[in-house]
Design an enzyme around this catalytic site. Structure first.
Site, PDB file in Angstrom:
ATOM      1  N   ASP A   1       5.736   0.344   3.182  1.00 21.64           N
ATOM      2  CA  ASP A   1       5.986  -0.875   3.937  1.00 21.64           C
ATOM      3  C   ASP A   1       5.624  -2.082   3.080  1.00 21.64           C
ATOM      4  OD1 ASP A   1       3.235  -0.716   3.925  1.00 21.64           O
ATOM      5  OD2 ASP A   1       3.106   0.020   5.977  1.00 21.64           O
TER       6      ASP A   1
ATOM      7  N   TYR B   1      -5.826   0.576   9.184  1.00 21.37           N
ATOM      8  CA  TYR B   1      -6.921   0.939   8.285  1.00 21.37           C
ATOM      9  C   TYR B   1      -8.275   0.581   8.892  1.00 21.37           C
ATOM     10  CZ  TYR B   1      -3.566   1.898   4.561  1.00 21.37           C
ATOM     11  OH  TYR B   1      -2.553   2.429   3.802  1.00 21.37           O
TER      12      TYR B   1
ATOM     13  N   ASP C   1       0.805  -1.226   0.000  1.00 23.39           N
ATOM     14  CA  ASP C   1       0.000   0.000   0.000  1.00 23.39           C
ATOM     15  C   ASP C   1       0.835   1.271   0.000  1.00 23.39           C
ATOM     16  OD1 ASP C   1       0.728  -0.546   2.795  1.00 23.39           O
ATOM     17  OD2 ASP C   1      -0.602   1.133   3.281  1.00 23.39           O
TER      18      ASP C   1
ATOM     19  N   GLU D   1       5.742   9.915   3.109  1.00 24.99           N
ATOM     20  CA  GLU D   1       5.328   8.591   2.665  1.00 24.99           C
ATOM     21  C   GLU D   1       4.263   8.735   1.584  1.00 24.99           C
ATOM     22  OE1 GLU D   1       4.461   4.175   4.485  1.00 24.99           O
ATOM     23  OE2 GLU D   1       3.855   5.913   5.686  1.00 24.99           O
TER      24      GLU D   1
END
Length: 536
Positions: free
Chosen positions: A91, A241, A88, A508
């Protein structure tokens, strides 16, 4: 209205858009001295990013050469093949909900602007990006009421700075089923596969589209029949999430995509019959994301007023209610809702939408996409945006008089979307492009394990978790590899940005940041081309 008529209407709107951009002094337009952008180049780079996020065995035509095969035993422990899919962000966990949303938005981008993507020579790459996700979803959907929704453990992964090719962290897989339901992730995966089926049917691959649609219909039935919050069944996802909005928005969202994919009235009836109970015609929100789908499904439902024939009076009434809430979202993002700050999305001093500090640009790219799509709808309908006052507002300070509605031309909506896109591409106080690899100045220390570490093709020796932190995460220099096409989290609420690997809330990038930009960039590339032709 025929497709030809729609195209003529949209083409006629180009001149109106340019006039609004040239004359408006609000943040809906770029300043006269602002540089123009190469939207085609930005589009090409955006699609390249998804190849950097691939998990599994990479194909022979992989263009991001510094990546290698990874996650080749995913699912083995559970006796299922879960090789493939996307990481995603920076990571190595494969989270099902944001991955599915990414594929939905990529597919919607191609459904709306596929001709423009093809004109840029990027349709094959776009289809490959979608198929990399949907191939994985087919593997993960192992039974009608069973969906594998996560591979990897977020906690152990975040304590390790390691190339995906070297992974030593847990690759345990997690699923939802009838006894452990997860309606959000099942419905979003249904939406992704339904939307992708439209893309592949339009591209001439009817067989693949049929397979996708079969999975989508089963997943929707599963999500609806066995209702439950997915982070209560897959508890390890709750720190990363969680679903704050619940699953009712995903159920409406999936139903609308299935209606679009099948033309079946039962899915339209579902979206109409449940519109009130599920909040579709009740919730007016200022954000659209992997979690909160209300504004997206409201814009999607609004399009049926143009596209769907033979609507009953009840269906048209409910769809108009959906449109009203869609326009609350659009008006909020443009700061046009009467009622002040409480009914409008916040912005930075330079005009960037600012919903949350962490990864704020995800909300901006999604907003730019929805506003672009809705402005095209308004142009096709020949109607303006109407920003309505709050019926329940306190009018004691105005002598009992309610605030007047605000009428906004469709061209101004599109111009505002362009302003947000241009900000991301570098027209901002920091003079930084937040789409990596585009322009002269862009983030060089993206918070990304693979990009920040030497490629396995350059340094073949194993790199452990601690070694990765010591030798690569903590290194002060630029990443060895540019994560081309990634949209990072972006600046803070005062338009400031620090390009530092450790500033993960800003540096990120996530797949769902870039996915809607594919549509946005395609649309503005078309406008740019039409303007150039008019100048000639």
């Amino acid at each position: 209205m025929s497709d030809v008529t729609v195209r003529l209407v949209l083409a006629a709107a180009v001149m109106a858009v340019s006039l609004v951009m040239a004359s408006s002094a609000s943040p809906s337009s770029s300043s006269p001295s602002a540089p123009s952008h190469d939207y085609g180049d930005a589009l090409r780079k955006s699609l390249l990013y998804f190849e950097a996020q691939r998990s599994g065995r990479l194909p022979y035509n992989q263009r991001v050469r510094w990546r290698g095969h990874s996650g080749l035993t995913d699912g083995l422990e559970q006796g299922v093949d879960l090789v493939g899919g996307y990481y995603d962000a920076g990571d190595h966990v494969k989270f099902g909900l944001p991955m599915a949303f990414t594929v939905t938005m990529l597919s919607w981008s191609i459904i709306e602007y596929g001709d423009q993507v093809a004109a840029a020579g990027e349709l094959v790459h776009a289809l490959q990006s979608i198929k990399w996700g949907t191939d994985y979803f087919m593997k993960a959907h192992t039974a009608p009421n069973e969906l594998w929704t996560q591979v990897g453990d977020g906690d152990s992964d975040h304590y390790c700075w390691q190339r995906p090719e070297d992974m030593t962290t847990s690759r345990r897989a997690y699923k939802v089923d009838a006894e452990h339901p997860g309606s959000e992730v099942a419905a979003e995966t249904a939406a992704a596969m339904a939307a992708a089926s439209v893309v592949f049917r339009n591209a001439g691959d009817a067989h693949y589209a049929h397979i996708l649609l079969h999975h989508a219909q089963q997943l929707f039935e599963f999500a609806d029949k066995y209702r439950g919050r997915y982070h209560e069944s897959v508890r390890v996802v709750k720190s990363f999430y969680p679903s704050s909005s619940g699953y009712k928005d995903e159920l409406l969202w999936a139903a609308l995509w299935l209606h679009r994919a099948t033309g079946s009235r039962r899915y339209l009836d579902y979206a109409v019959d449940n519109a009130d109970d599920f909040g579709g015609t009740g919730w007016g929100v200022s954000e659209f994301s992997w979690d909160i789908k209300y504004s997206g499904l409201q814009v999607l439902a609004s399009k049926l007023l143009l596209e769907e024939k033979d609507l009953s009076s009840e269906q048209r009434l409910v769809l108009e209610q959906y449109r009203s809430k869609a326009e609350f979202y659009v008006c909020s993002n443009m700061n046009k809702n009467p009622g002040g700050a409480a009914r409008n999305a916040p912005r930075t001093p330079a005009g960037l939408l600012f919903i949350r500090a962490w990864n704020n640009l995800q909300y901006v790219t999604n907003a730019a996409f929805l506003l672009t799509v809705h402005s095209d709808l308004l142009s096709s309908l020949g109607e303006p945006l109407r920003c309505l006052p709050d019926d329940d507002a306190d009018t004691s300070d105005t002598g009992g008089e309610a605030a007047a509605e605000v009428v906004v031309p469709a061209a101004e909506v599109l111009a505002f979307a362009k302003f947000q896109a241009d900000y991301i591409l570098g027209t901002n106080p920091a003079e930084t492009s937040y789409l990596v690899g585009y322009g002269e100045k862009y983030p060089r220390q993206v918070h990304h394990r693979a990009a920040s570490t030497a490629s396995v093709k350059q340094e073949k020796g194993f790199i452990g978790c601690a070694q990765g932190f010591d030798d690569w995460y903590s290194a002060g220099g630029d990443n060895p590899h540019d994560l081309v096409g990634a949209v990072v989290g972006g600046p803070d609420g005062k338009d400031r940005f620090r390009d530092e690997r450790g500033m993960y809330i800003h540096t990120e990038a996530c797949t769902y940041n870039t996915a809607p930009m594919v549509g946005v960039l395609s649309r503005f590339m078309e406008i740019q081309r039409q303007q150039e032709e008019q100048d000639l």
